[in-house]
Motif scaffolding. Structure first.
Motif, PDB file in Angstrom:
ATOM      1  N   ARG A   1     -63.263  70.632  66.889  1.00 38.56           N
ATOM      2  CA  ARG A   1     -63.019  71.190  65.550  1.00 38.56           C
ATOM      3  C   ARG A   1     -63.805  70.409  64.512  1.00 38.56           C
ATOM      4  N   MET A   2     -64.737  71.078  63.851  1.00 38.99           N
ATOM      5  CA  MET A   2     -65.509  70.393  62.811  1.00 38.99           C
ATOM      6  C   MET A   2     -64.628  70.191  61.581  1.00 38.99           C
ATOM      7  N   VAL A   3     -64.673  68.984  61.024  1.00 37.22           N
ATOM      8  CA  VAL A   3     -63.849  68.707  59.835  1.00 37.22           C
ATOM      9  C   VAL A   3     -64.701  68.351  58.625  1.00 37.22           C
ATOM     10  N   ASP A   4     -65.953  67.952  58.863  1.00 31.20           N
ATOM     11  CA  ASP A   4     -66.811  67.557  57.741  1.00 31.20           C
ATOM     12  C   ASP A   4     -68.271  67.703  58.160  1.00 31.20           C
ATOM     13  N   ALA A   5     -69.152  67.805  57.156  1.00 27.19           N
ATOM     14  CA  ALA A   5     -70.585  67.922  57.452  1.00 27.19           C
ATOM     15  C   ALA A   5     -71.358  67.566  56.205  1.00 27.19           C
ATOM     16  N   GLU A   6     -72.611  67.119  56.403  1.00 29.61           N
ATOM     17  CA  GLU A   6     -73.460  66.878  55.223  1.00 29.61           C
ATOM     18  C   GLU A   6     -74.935  67.000  55.586  1.00 29.61           C
ATOM     19  N   ASN A   7     -75.739  67.291  54.555  1.00 29.04           N
ATOM     20  CA  ASN A   7     -77.186  67.269  54.693  1.00 29.04           C
ATOM     21  C   ASN A   7     -77.631  65.820  54.648  1.00 29.04           C
ATOM     22  N   THR A   8     -78.650  65.478  55.471  1.00 27.68           N
ATOM     23  CA  THR A   8     -79.146  64.096  55.460  1.00 27.68           C
ATOM     24  C   THR A   8     -80.637  64.083  55.113  1.00 27.68           C
ATOM     25  N   GLY A   9     -81.097  65.009  54.326  1.00 29.17           N
ATOM     26  CA  GLY A   9     -82.518  65.081  53.961  1.00 29.17           C
ATOM     27  C   GLY A   9     -83.267  65.969  54.923  1.00 29.17           C
ATOM     28  N   ASP A  10     -83.722  65.388  56.052  1.00 26.64           N
ATOM     29  CA  ASP A  10     -84.458  66.220  57.005  1.00 26.64           C
ATOM     30  C   ASP A  10     -83.581  66.701  58.159  1.00 26.64           C
ATOM     31  N   GLY A  11     -82.269  66.570  58.018  1.00 21.26           N
ATOM     32  CA  GLY A  11     -81.374  67.031  59.076  1.00 21.26           C
ATOM     33  C   GLY A  11     -79.951  67.203  58.558  1.00 21.26           C
ATOM     34  N   VAL A  12     -79.009  67.323  59.508  1.00 19.80           N
ATOM     35  CA  VAL A  12     -77.586  67.478  59.151  1.00 19.80           C
ATOM     36  C   VAL A  12     -76.761  66.604  60.087  1.00 19.80           C
ATOM     37  N   VAL A  13     -75.543  66.300  59.643  1.00 19.20           N
ATOM     38  CA  VAL A  13     -74.601  65.652  60.556  1.00 19.20           C
ATOM     39  C   VAL A  13     -73.266  66.394  60.435  1.00 19.20           C
ATOM     40  N   ALA A  14     -72.670  66.672  61.605  1.00 21.52           N
ATOM     41  CA  ALA A  14     -71.355  67.328  61.626  1.00 21.52           C
ATOM     42  C   ALA A  14     -70.353  66.353  62.228  1.00 21.52           C
ATOM     43  N   ARG A  15     -69.164  66.302  61.601  1.00 19.29           N
ATOM     44  CA  ARG A  15     -68.121  65.393  62.103  1.00 19.29           C
ATOM     45  C   ARG A  15     -66.942  66.217  62.614  1.00 19.29           C
ATOM     46  N   PHE A  16     -66.370  65.747  63.716  1.00 24.28           N
ATOM     47  CA  PHE A  16     -65.316  66.505  64.391  1.00 24.28           C
ATOM     48  C   PHE A  16     -63.987  65.751  64.356  1.00 24.28           C
ATOM     49  N   SER A  17     -62.888  66.497  64.605  1.00 19.71           N
ATOM     50  CA  SER A  17     -61.556  65.902  64.421  1.00 19.71           C
ATOM     51  C   SER A  17     -61.299  64.748  65.386  1.00 19.71           C
ATOM     52  N   ASP A  18     -62.032  64.681  66.495  1.00 13.54           N
ATOM     53  CA  ASP A  18     -61.815  63.565  67.427  1.00 13.54           C
ATOM     54  C   ASP A  18     -62.663  62.348  67.050  1.00 13.54           C
ATOM     55  N   GLY A  19     -63.348  62.416  65.899  1.00  8.54           N
ATOM     56  CA  GLY A  19     -64.144  61.273  65.450  1.00  8.54           C
ATOM     57  C   GLY A  19     -65.616  61.357  65.848  1.00  8.54           C
ATOM     58  N   THR A  20     -65.966  62.333  66.690  1.00 13.14           N
ATOM     59  CA  THR A  20     -67.366  62.473  67.126  1.00 13.14           C
ATOM     60  C   THR A  20     -68.250  62.864  65.942  1.00 13.14           C
ATOM     61  N   GLU A  21     -69.466  62.344  65.907  1.00 17.02           N
ATOM     62  CA  GLU A  21     -70.481  62.750  64.928  1.00 17.02           C
ATOM     63  C   GLU A  21     -71.667  63.309  65.693  1.00 17.02           C
ATOM     64  N   VAL A  22     -72.174  64.449  65.264  1.00 12.50           N
ATOM     65  CA  VAL A  22     -73.333  65.028  65.954  1.00 12.50           C
ATOM     66  C   VAL A  22     -74.419  65.309  64.924  1.00 12.50           C
ATOM     67  N   LYS A  23     -75.673  64.920  65.247  1.00 16.59           N
ATOM     68  CA  LYS A  23     -76.796  65.165  64.339  1.00 16.59           C
ATOM     69  C   LYS A  23     -77.597  66.368  64.819  1.00 16.59           C
ATOM     70  N   GLY A  24     -78.173  67.095  63.881  1.00 21.40           N
ATOM     71  CA  GLY A  24     -79.011  68.232  64.244  1.00 21.40           C
ATOM     72  C   GLY A  24     -80.010  68.511  63.147  1.00 21.40           C
ATOM     73  N   ASP A  25     -80.837  69.524  63.364  1.00 25.91           N
ATOM     74  CA  ASP A  25     -81.829  69.878  62.341  1.00 25.91           C
ATOM     75  C   ASP A  25     -81.259  70.869  61.331  1.00 25.91           C
ATOM     76  N   LEU A  26     -80.317  71.694  61.770  1.00 22.57           N
ATOM     77  CA  LEU A  26     -79.598  72.537  60.823  1.00 22.57           C
ATOM     78  C   LEU A  26     -78.224  72.890  61.354  1.00 22.57           C
ATOM     79  N   LEU A  27     -77.371  73.364  60.429  1.00 23.67           N
ATOM     80  CA  LEU A  27     -75.963  73.610  60.761  1.00 23.67           C
ATOM     81  C   LEU A  27     -75.599  75.028  60.334  1.00 23.67           C
ATOM     82  N   ILE A  28     -75.080  75.811  61.293  1.00 29.28           N
ATOM     83  CA  ILE A  28     -74.677  77.188  61.003  1.00 29.28           C
ATOM     84  C   ILE A  28     -73.157  77.276  61.119  1.00 29.28           C
ATOM     85  N   GLY A  29     -72.503  77.704  60.062  1.00 37.17           N
ATOM     86  CA  GLY A  29     -71.052  77.895  60.084  1.00 37.17           C
ATOM     87  C   GLY A  29     -70.731  79.329  60.464  1.00 37.17           C
TER      88      GLY A  29
END
Ligand SMILES: Cc1cc2nc3c(=O)[nH]c(=O)nc-3n(C[C@H](O)[C@H](O)[C@H](O)COP(=O)(O)OP(=O)(O)OC[C@H]3O[C@@H](n4cnc5c(N)ncnc54)[C@H](O)[C@@H]3O)c2cc1C
Length: 405
Positions: free
Chosen positions: A125-153
């Motif tokens: 379950r994604m709980v938070d996300a942000e743009n990091t300039g040239d990419g994105v980071v999505a944070r999940f309820s279990d504490g995991t962080e995942v980086k990517g080039d773009l994020l689609i909700g």
């Protein structure tokens, strides 16, 4: 290969994953629920325009478990037969609008995407996300962080990403209707497979259709003044009270609705019908919302899943043809916003026709219905062709727009 984090494994999630993979990107789908959580619940109609969009993604098997419903037959609460209205014009190869259980559609799209090599992560379950300039980071309820080039909700009506992109955005709008329904093998009522029977009851709208095995699939849309969540409704309306309420709503109708309700063992607990008429911000940097998250349509339109699949095709085209990610997302919005907002407005009008505010107004409605439906029978195919005849072409190149970037 750019990595795309897709949040949501419903309709838009797997469909857009397949479109993005076809466009040469590397999608990963994160779904909040465990894979066993789907498979139950309501059904939907995938209209011919949505089926055409699926064909553009070469997804042919996803609807194997459904059945075609090319037409709707309308009746009044007193049993009087109104018009037979086509459920969209058939595609050139004879493809018709199709009924399928939502869970079956989810599973079929997910399995097809997995078979094509798309990675799925369940219970995330994604709980938070942000743009990091040239990419994105999505944070999940279990504490995991995942980086990517773009994020689609693609995370549905109550989208978390929508609230991250615009915390002050408007909430879903209540359509003054509830939704409920069920399935039964225990009733013998008139009708043929392929024709959905739409009953404009004296107190409530009801629809039923026979599947090829004779099972009756039905839903009802009781008018409801006060907006309540699914949970609040469950607290105030237990199964017995809800059944009694439905039986009362159809007691005076000369239609099969009451028999169908009585023959149904498990009636779905009610939930509010909602839509999203205008979400001001669909995107921020490298983040974008699609499907119900951006433009939920009232189920009365029968178009929500089709809009999600159309979105997926157009998103794939934009990201395939426009190398700059923010410009591609801007072009997507420019191409999709006018159509989906028009469809949401159409869904609102269709839902409003189901509201029965009081018996005086209902009697007036019943006097004009036969005239209205004679007109609809003459004009429906033409007047709704903008909904059903919309055709996307995967091979068409999308060019960037100076205005949208
Ligand atoms: C009763 C009913 C009848 C309908 N009838 C029709 C119809 O006849 N025709 C039609 O075309 N449409 C119909 N619809 C609408 C259709 O179901 C939706 O438009 C369609 O499912 C939208 O797809 P989606 O992928 O955008 O959202 P959903 O299908 O809602 O999928 C969203 C997914 O995201 C997941 N998710 C949510 N939040 C998170 C998070 N934070 N992290 C990870 N995952 C998350 C959810 O678990 C879900 O799997 C109906 C809807 C209902 C409720």
């Amino acid at each position: 290969m750019p990595t795309v984090l897709i949040i949501g494994g419903g309709v838009a999630g797997p469909a857009s994953a397949m479109a993005l993979q076809k466009a040469g990107l590397d999608p990963i789908v994160f779904e909040a629920y465990d894979r066993t959580a789907d498979g139950i619940g309501a059904n939907l109609v995938l209209a011919v325009n949505g089926r055409h969009a699926l064909h553009e993604l070469e997804i042919k098997s996803a609807l194997d478990r459904g059945f075609d419903i090319p037409r709707n037959q309308y009746y009044m609460g007193n049993g009087r037969r109104l018009s037979l209205v086509p459920n969209g014009k058939l595609l050139d190869d004879g493809t018709a609008s199709r009924a399928i259980k939502r869970g079956d559609l989810y599973v079929a799209l997910r399995d097809e995407a997995i078979a094509r090599g798309v990675r799925f992560e369940f219970g995330m379950r994604m709980v938070d996300a942000e743009n990091t300039g040239d990419g994105v980071v999505a944070r999940f309820s279990d504490g995991t962080e995942v980086k990517g080039d773009l994020l689609i909700g693609a995370d549905g009506l109550h989208s978390t990403l929508r609230k991250i992109i615009d915390p002050d955005g408007p909430p879903p709008r209540f359509g003054r209707l509830l939704n409920t329904g069920g399935y039964t093998d225990e009733v013998d009522v008139p009708g043929v497979t392929g024709t959905e029977n739409m009953l404009l009851g004296k107190r409530c709208f009801f629809s039923y259709v026979h599947d090829p095995d004779g099972q009756v699939w039905w839903y009802a849309a009781p008018s409801w003044q006060q907006e309540q969540s699914r949970e609040e409704l469950a607290r105030t309306m237990g199964p017995d009270r809800w059944r009694a309420h439905l039986e009362e709503l159809f007691a005076d109708d000369d239609t099969p609705a009451l028999d169908i309700i009585r023959a149904t063992k498990d009636i779905w607990a009610p939930w509010p019908i909602q839509d999203l008429p205008k979400v001001p911000h669909w995107r921020s940097g490298r983040m974008l919302i699609i499907g119900d998250a951006a433009h939920a349509v009232s189920p009365a339109a029968g178009q929500g899943a089709s809009m999600a699949i159309e979105d997926s095709v157009v998103l794939g085209q934009c990201l395939r043809d426009i190398p700059d990610v923010p410009a591609a997302l801007a072009r997507f919005e420019e191409l999709r916003r006018p159509r989906v907002e028009r469809v949401v407005a159409f869904g609102k009008r269709a839902g409003d026709l189901m509201i029965v505010p009081n018996q005086l107004r209902r009697r007036v409605r019943d006097m004009v219905l036969p005239i209205l439906f004679r007109r609809i029978a003459l004009n429906e195919a033409a007047s709704l062709s903008w909904v059903y005849d919309h055709r996307l072409n995967w091979d068409e190149t999308v060019s960037p727009s100076a205005a949208a970037a």
